[in-house]
Every structure is written in structure tokens, then in C-alpha cells.
Design a protein around this motif. Structure first.
Motif, short mmCIF file in Angstrom:
data_model
loop_
_atom_site.label_atom_id
_atom_site.label_comp_id
_atom_site.label_asym_id
_atom_site.label_seq_id
_atom_site.Cartn_x
_atom_site.Cartn_y
_atom_site.Cartn_z
N LYS A 1 21.72 26.35 2.65
CA LYS A 1 20.62 25.84 1.80
C LYS A 1 20.61 24.31 1.73
N TRP A 2 20.69 23.69 2.88
CA TRP A 2 20.59 22.23 2.94
C TRP A 2 19.13 21.86 3.16
N ASP A 3 18.41 21.64 2.11
CA ASP A 3 16.97 21.35 2.18
C ASP A 3 16.65 19.95 1.68
N GLU A 4 17.63 19.08 1.68
CA GLU A 4 17.42 17.74 1.16
C GLU A 4 16.65 16.88 2.17
N PRO A 5 16.08 15.76 1.72
CA PRO A 5 15.37 14.85 2.64
C PRO A 5 16.27 14.36 3.78
N ASP A 6 17.59 14.31 3.53
CA ASP A 6 18.51 13.86 4.57
C ASP A 6 18.45 14.76 5.81
N ARG A 7 18.10 16.02 5.60
CA ARG A 7 17.99 16.94 6.74
C ARG A 7 16.88 16.50 7.68
N VAL A 8 15.74 16.13 7.13
CA VAL A 8 14.61 15.66 7.95
C VAL A 8 15.00 14.39 8.69
N LEU A 9 15.69 13.49 7.98
CA LEU A 9 16.12 12.23 8.59
C LEU A 9 17.10 12.47 9.72
N PHE A 10 18.01 13.44 9.51
CA PHE A 10 19.00 13.75 10.55
C PHE A 10 18.33 14.24 11.83
N PHE A 11 17.41 15.19 11.70
CA PHE A 11 16.75 15.72 12.89
C PHE A 11 15.85 14.67 13.53
N SER A 12 15.31 13.75 12.76
CA SER A 12 14.51 12.67 13.32
C SER A 12 15.38 11.77 14.20
N LYS A 13 16.60 11.40 13.68
CA LYS A 13 17.51 10.58 14.47
C LYS A 13 17.99 11.33 15.71
N LEU A 14 18.19 12.63 15.55
CA LEU A 14 18.65 13.44 16.67
C LEU A 14 17.61 13.45 17.79
N ALA A 15 16.34 13.60 17.40
CA ALA A 15 15.28 13.62 18.40
C ALA A 15 15.17 12.28 19.10
N GLU A 16 15.30 11.19 18.33
CA GLU A 16 15.23 9.86 18.94
C GLU A 16 16.37 9.65 19.94
N ARG A 17 17.57 10.10 19.57
CA ARG A 17 18.70 9.91 20.47
C ARG A 17 18.56 10.74 21.74
#
Length: 725
Positions: A576-592
Motif C-alpha cells: 500500500k505505497w500510494d504516496e506521491p513519492d511513488r509517482v516521482l520514483f517511476f518518473s525518474k525510473l522512466a527517465e533513466r
């Protein structure tokens, strides 16, 4: 700890050859357990040798220790191989000779002592001291292994000297391996001298592994029963503790009783005063002294009139039912009573020494006043015992001495709020009444009442076990989760310590993925695929962010990404990790991932070197940080050692913030010693605390251990600081 009854039928099915094969199968188990410790052991030994070379004031010793240190540094692998080989060879030989132990020992002892050099004798003493210390440090696991091997060989119980895996074998293996590595005759003595239990191999873990291996083979024992049955075996350790306080204790006792006894026999010809007994027979009472230097038991006589006087006083005290505090030292007044005018010097010393022991008991603040009054009523029966049998002073397991100790220890259970309505108080009161009423010369009566008290305490303990069943179950779950967390942290650390993991991914793994791995480790017994899946997903994530310098690697990345991202999201949904940090993490992952796909296929040598240097630098920093953390975690102070050695049944006084002190018993210790459950005597008000919480309370003084030492032992040492003349 829950115990399993002994499966005697299963043990009896083993043939002689299969029993021997079972013990032989333990040799590689022990060898592997030791092999895993060899690197750390060699490091400790190297440091110890260097320390001697640096600090000793003797040039020859400094040179020898420095040469040995350098030799060990240069030949670590060789030393590992030699030591592992020696351990395997010696253990296999011991196992093969287990049926001929007596013959081998006899042959070994046939050595002309006149041919032994002083250095050989000193080496033997040092080796024996180290062996004994290792036996003490591993006592619990070693005793359990003795019982299991005894069951296998149908010799229950065997002694440590009969155990083929005893510490002596490992000590000799280390010395033999060293002598093969370094052929001079000087340094083996140096190695023996610096070897201490904390430097040596951890044999407790080896014995635990051997016990586990035998348990898997169906050799099951009731470990709690083993501890109870083997308390007597550890009695010498208790004597050694007494000797450490007063090494001349036995000599002081003999000087009090033996010279006077000889003098009385010389003067009277061994004949005591004669009095008419209750049955119409006349004759002296005999008092027994322990065997002297010649091996014979000495006897002295007791004035029958004085003994009858004591019996009358015993009945009078019973009728009064109470000894007031001001009457607690009335033993000394007996030497001035008219009926005691014919007391021998030995009798006077006996009375004085016993009076000092009771003085010590009455001054002990841990014993409630009500119990002191009850114990005070035993002064006359105990004096009669001491007059009849001087073993009361010499032997820790004397029945009368054990009774006083048991009553004192039982009073710990009552605490300072003892009341006459308490069943334990009533039990103690009944025992005192029985001794007062029934004892004359039957010393075995003391053993009977001790057995009754211990049975009562055992029944109360059984009720406590039932009362804490639910807290134990909860504590086991907490410990299981804690261990799962430690495994998860280690899984992540192994991967991030390489220095190749991107910073934002490392933060993600340490904060979020550890939670997933903790759950996976916790349920791996029921769902083993879950852990495998979580680890593989983590490895795929780390791999996906490494440079892809060929078209094939990039194609593989494109093909793996959808499934990997799906699994990542599924696991994150589970926690249940639904925090805004999750969106930020996947955004950085996609960029990398996009940057990896766009990067040039061929990197310049300079760029490749920069990447390699950065990775190596990060890896080095992480290893240093981890080493520093591990070193801090491994440092154990006196409180940590105390907690590590705690056993069930120890009593603690806990003080609240309001200053109220309550007494609780350590009722349960988790298998990994991470959680402790305390309860009162009835099993109520139980609470569970972690190892860290208990350590903090001990350091702050909010928790203190109630002494469980024999009060008679302590009293005797104190009484003999200034022996009676």
C-alpha cells in the motif's frame, strides 16, 4: 521453551554400526561449522600476536611473536587447510575410539613424569585451563550434546571426557595445526599462553549445530529436564566461585574442626559423656567429621544432655510459633547456659559459626521479614544437624543447607509484600512447623521437605507456563518478523554495497523494497516462491539501470521492462505505497531507462575509466561504513554479556517512573534471544520487551537482577573472614 519427550523406542532401534555411522556423520558438520569461523579466528590470533610483539618488554618474546604474526599473515590459507584437516582427522579418530575410551586413556597416562620438561608441564596446565574455560562457556549446549550422544550410544549420560567433540579436541587441533605450519618449539608455547576463550573458536555455535543435526536424525531430548538433571554436575563451578572469594575456605573449616577433634580424642580417649536416652538406653551421640588427609572419617561425641536440652528448646520455640528479631541471635547464649557447661571446643565453634551464618541471613534485605522469622525458627534444628554432621559446613548439597537456601530463594518469589494468606507463605510455614515438630536425628527429613517445596514451586511454574502461552505466541511472531527484517536488510545491503546502484534506486530499496522482502522472508515457509519472486524483481530493477553498451542488451531491456514494471507495481500495491513519492520514483525510473536507450553504444576509454573509478569509490565507502556499523554492533559491554547469559527463572526488580518497585520473573526467552517475557509468580501481569529495551533499563538502573546465589555459601564465606578460635 517447549520440550519434546524422549523417543526412546526410536533410539533403541539403532544397531551398533548405525550408531557409529551416525556419530561419524557429525564430523563433517562440526568441521564445516568451524571452517566458517577460521577467517575471524585467524584475524584475532594475528592481532594478539602483533599486540604482544608491540607491548612486551622481552626482546626474544617480541621477536618470536612478530615472526609468528608475519608467518600467519603470509600463510592464512595454509593454516585454514591444516586446521580444518586436523579437526576432521582428530574428530574421526575420537568417534572411532568412543567404545575404547578407557583403554586409550589408560595407555595415554602411562608416561614417566620424570621425563617431562617444565615447559611441557606448563603447556599442559595452560591447555587444561583453556579447555575448562571453554567447557564452562559452552556448558549448556555441551551438556545437551552429552545427553544426545549418550542416547545414541546407549550410555546415558556420558561425561564431557567421553564426548568425542569435547573442547579439548579443538584446542589440540589448533596447536597441532600451528606446529605443522611452524616447526620451532618456541611459538607453540606462546600460542597456548595467549589463547583465551574470547580469542578461540565459538564452540557454543558448533555444539548447537551438532545438537540440531542429531535432532534431525531423531535423537530428541527434553532440554529443560537436561538442565535440571545436570545442575549437580555444575556444582564444582559453584565451588570454584566460592574459592575465588575465599580460596582457603576448606582449610579454614578444617582448622576449626580437625585440630580440636584430635585434641578431644586424645584427652578423653574418644569417649564422650554418657546420658540416659528416652528409650532407656545410655550412650553418647556420635558426630561425624568429613574424611581427613588419611581418608578416614573422624568421629567426635556430643553430650547427650545438651542434645536433649536443644530438643526441649526446639519444642518450646514451636509452641511460641515465633522468634522475635531480638531473639534471632540466641544461639550464642547457649554457650553460657548451665546445661551447656560441658560443651567441647568443637561444639562451641559449631555454635558460633552457625550463629554467624544466621546473622548473615537475618541481615539480607532481599528476604522479607516474615520469612526471616520462619527461618529463625530453624536455628535449633539446624544446630542439632551441625553437631551431628559437620558436612553441613563442608558440602553445598547438605540437606539442611539446601533447605535454608531454598527457603531464602523462595522468599524472592514473595517479594516484600508477603502475607500469611499467600499459598507459598503457608507452604513455607508448614515446612518449618514440620521440621520443628518431627526432627530429632533424621537428617533425611530436610530432603523430604525440600522435595515438597520444590514440587509446590513446580506446580506454580506449570500454571505460569499456561498463563503466558498467548504472550509467547505473540513474541515469537515479533521475533520472526524482526529476523525477516534483518534478512531483508542484508539482501539489500549485499546489492547496494557494490556501488553500482543509482542513488534514487538505493533509497527506494532501503525504504520500500525492504518492507516487501521482510514480508517475503516472513512467509517463505508457507510461500517460498514469494521470496524468490521479490529477489528476482529487485535484481531485474538493478540490472535495468546498468549501462547497456550493445544492441542485444538494449533489446533485452525493452523486452523485460513491461513484466518488471508490472511486478514492481504489484508488490508496491501489496504494501500500500500510494504516496506521491511513488509517482516521482517511476518518473525518474522512466527517465533513466530512456537515457540508457539513447546513450552511445561505444563509450570512450576515459568515460569507462571514470565510471569504474566512481563505482569503486562508492563501493569502498559503503564497505567502510558497513564495517564501522558492524564493529559498533559487535561491541558488547558488561550489560550485554549479562543479558546474553540470562536464563528463565531469574528474578528482576523493575522500578517505574513513579518510584514503585515490582518484582517479576523472566518466564521466557525467545529462541534468538531478541525478546523476553516477564511475569509475576502466578503468571499474571506478563509483559514482553525487546533485548534493547531490557538493556536500556538495566543500564539506567530501572531494572536490577535479584541475586540467586546460595545464601549459606555467601554467609559461610563472610563468617570465616575471622574464623572462630
Amino acid at each position: 521453551m517447549d520440550t519434546v519427550p524422549l523417543n526412546t523406542a526410536k533410539v533403541s532401534e539403532f544397531s551398533s554400526s548405525s550408531r557409529l555411522l551416525m556419530l561419524q556423520s557429525l564430523v563433517p558438520v562440526a568441521t564445516n561449522l568451524v571452517s566458517s569461523q577460521l577467517e575471524a579466528f585467524t584475524s584475532r590470533l594475528t592481532d594478539a600476536l602483533f599486540k604482544i610483539s608491540d607491548q612486551t618488554l622481552q626482546p626474544e618474546e617480541a621477536a618470536n611473536s612478530f615472526q609468528a604474526c608475519q608467518l600467519l599473515k603470509r600463510n592464512q590459507t595454509t593454516f585454514y587447510r591444516l586446521l580444518a584437516s586436523q579437526i576432521s582427522t582428530m574428530l574421526m579418530k575420537e568417534v572411532g575410539a568412543i567404545n575404547t575410551r578407557k583403554r586409550l586413556k589408560d595407555n595415554h597416562d602411562i608416561k614417566d613424569i620424570s621425563l617431562v620438561t617444565f615447559e611441557e608441564m606448563e603447556n599442559k596446565v595452560l591447555t587444561n585451563n583453556l579447555t575448562k574455560s571453554l567447557e564452562v562457556n559452552s556448558a549448556e549446549k555441551l551438556v545437551e550434546l552429552n545427553c544426545r550422544i549418550g542416547l545414541v550410544m546407549k550410555r546415558t549420560p556420558i561425561t564431557v571426557s567421553q564426548n568425542p567433540f569435547r573442547p579439548e579436541i579443538f584446542v589440540n587441533a589448533v596447536l597441532q595445526a600451528w606446529m605443522e605450519l611452524e616447526s620451532t618449539t618456541v611459538t607453540p608455547h606462546l600460542i597456548i599462553r595467549i589463547m583465551q576463550p574470547d580469542l578461540f573458536l565459538n564452540l557454543s555455535s558448533v555444539y548447537q549445530g551438532l545438537n540440531d543435526a542429531l535432532a534431525e536424525r531423531g535423537i530428541v531430548v527434553d532440554t529443560d529436564a537436561v538442565k535440571r538433571e545436570n545442575k549437580k554436575r555444575h556444582a564444582p563451578l559453584k565451588s570454584e566461585d566460592l574459592d575465588s572469594r575465599d580460596p582457603y575456605l576448606q582449610n579454614k573449616l578444617r582448622n576449626i574442626f580437625y585440630p580440636q577433634a584430635s585434641k578431644e580424642r586424645n584427652q578423653s580417649g574418644g569417649v564422650g559423656a554418657v546420658a540416659q536416652d528416652g528409650a532407656g538406653q545410655s550412650g553418647p551421640l556420635q558426630s561425624w567429621l568429613p574424611a581427613g588427609a588419611g581418608g578416614a572419617v573422624d568421629t567426635v561425641t556430643i553430650d547427650r544432655q545438651f542434645f536433649d536440652y536443644l530438643t526441649g528448646m526446639q519444642k518450646q520455640i514451636q509452641q511460641n510459633q515465633l522468634v522475635q528479631p531480638e531473639d534471632r541471635s540466641h544461639l550464642r547464649r547457649l554457650t553460657q547456659e548451665a546445661s551447656a557447661g560441658e560443651l567441647t571446643h568443637i561444639d562451641q565453634n559449631t555454635i558460633e559459626l552457625l550463629a554467624r551464618i544466621f546473622d548473615y541471613v537475618f541481615s539480607d534485605d532481599s528476604i522479607p521479614e516474615e520469612i526471616k522469622s520462619l527461618i529463625g525458627q530453624l536455628q535449633i534444628p539446624t544446630l542439632k544437624v551441625a553437631l551431628l554432621d559437620k558436612d553441613f559446613f563442608f558440602k553445598e548439597n547438605h540437606p539442611a543447607r539446601v533447605l535454608i537456601d531454598t527457603l531464602a530463594k523462595s522468599s524472592v518469589l514473595l517479594g516484600n509484600d508477603a502475607t500469611s494468606e499467600d499459598p507459598l507463605y503457608q507452604m513455607i510455614e508448614g515446612i518449618v512447623d514440620r521440621v520443628q515438630q518431627d526432627f530429632d536425628q533424621q537428617i533425611e527429613l530436610f530432603s523430604d521437605v525440600v522435595a515438597d517445596l520444590e514440587a509446590f514451586l513446580k506446580s506454580e511454574e506449570a500454571q505460569t507456563e499456561q498463563a503466558i502461552s498467548e504472550p509467547v505466541e505473540q513474541a515469537l511472531k515479533q521475533e520472526k518478523m524482526r529476523l525477516a527484517r534483518e534478512f531483508a536488510e542484508n539482501d539489500v545491503a549485499i546489492r547496494t554495497d557494490t556501488g553500482e546502484v543509482a542513488g534514487f534506486v538505493e533509497e527506494f530499496l532501503r525504504k520500500q523494497w525492504i518492507r516487501i522482502l521482510t514480508i517475503a522472508h516472513n512467509v517463505k515457509e508457507e510461500k517460498p516462491n514469494a521470496l524468490e519472486n521479490a529477489l528476482r524483481t529487485m535484481d531485474d530493477l538493478i540490472w535495468s539501470l546498468k549501462p547497456k553498451n550493445t544492441s542485444e542488451e538494449r533489446k533485452e531491456l525493452v523486452s523485460k521492462l513491461p513484466a518488471m514494471l508490472t511486478l514492481l507495481n504489484a508488490w508496491l500495491n501489496a504494501i500500500k505505497w500510494d504516496e506521491p513519492d511513488r509517482v516521482l520514483f517511476f518518473s525518474k525510473l522512466a527517465e533513466r531507462h530512456a537515457a540508457i536507450a539513447r546513450a552511445p553504444l561505444e563509450l570512450s576509454p576515459r568515460r569507462q575509466l571514470e565510471i569504474a573509478v566512481n563505482i569503486a569509490q562508492r563501493a569502498s565507502e559503503k564497505r567502510l561504513n558497513r564495517h564501522f556499523v558492524d564493529q559498533n554492533e559487535q561491541e558488547v559491554d558488561e550489560w550485554g554479556k549479562m543479558v546474553e547469559g540470562l536464563e528463565r527463572g531469574v528474578w528482576f526488580d523493575f522500578t517505574t517512573t513513579a518510584g514503585v518497585t515490582n518484582r517479576f520473573k523472566l518466564a521466557w526467552v525467545s529462541p534468538k534471544r531478541t525478546r523476553y517475557i516477564f511475569t509475576n509468580r502466578q503468571g499474571h501481569d506478563s509483559f514482553s520487551i525487546s533485548r534493547e529495551e531490557l538493556l536500556a533499563q538495566l543500564r539506567n538502573g530501572d531494572a536490577t537482577i535479584v541475586s540467586a546465589e546460595s545464601i549459606v555459601d555467601r554467609a559461610l564465606v563472610e563468617a570465616l573472614r575471622d574464623p572462630p578460635n
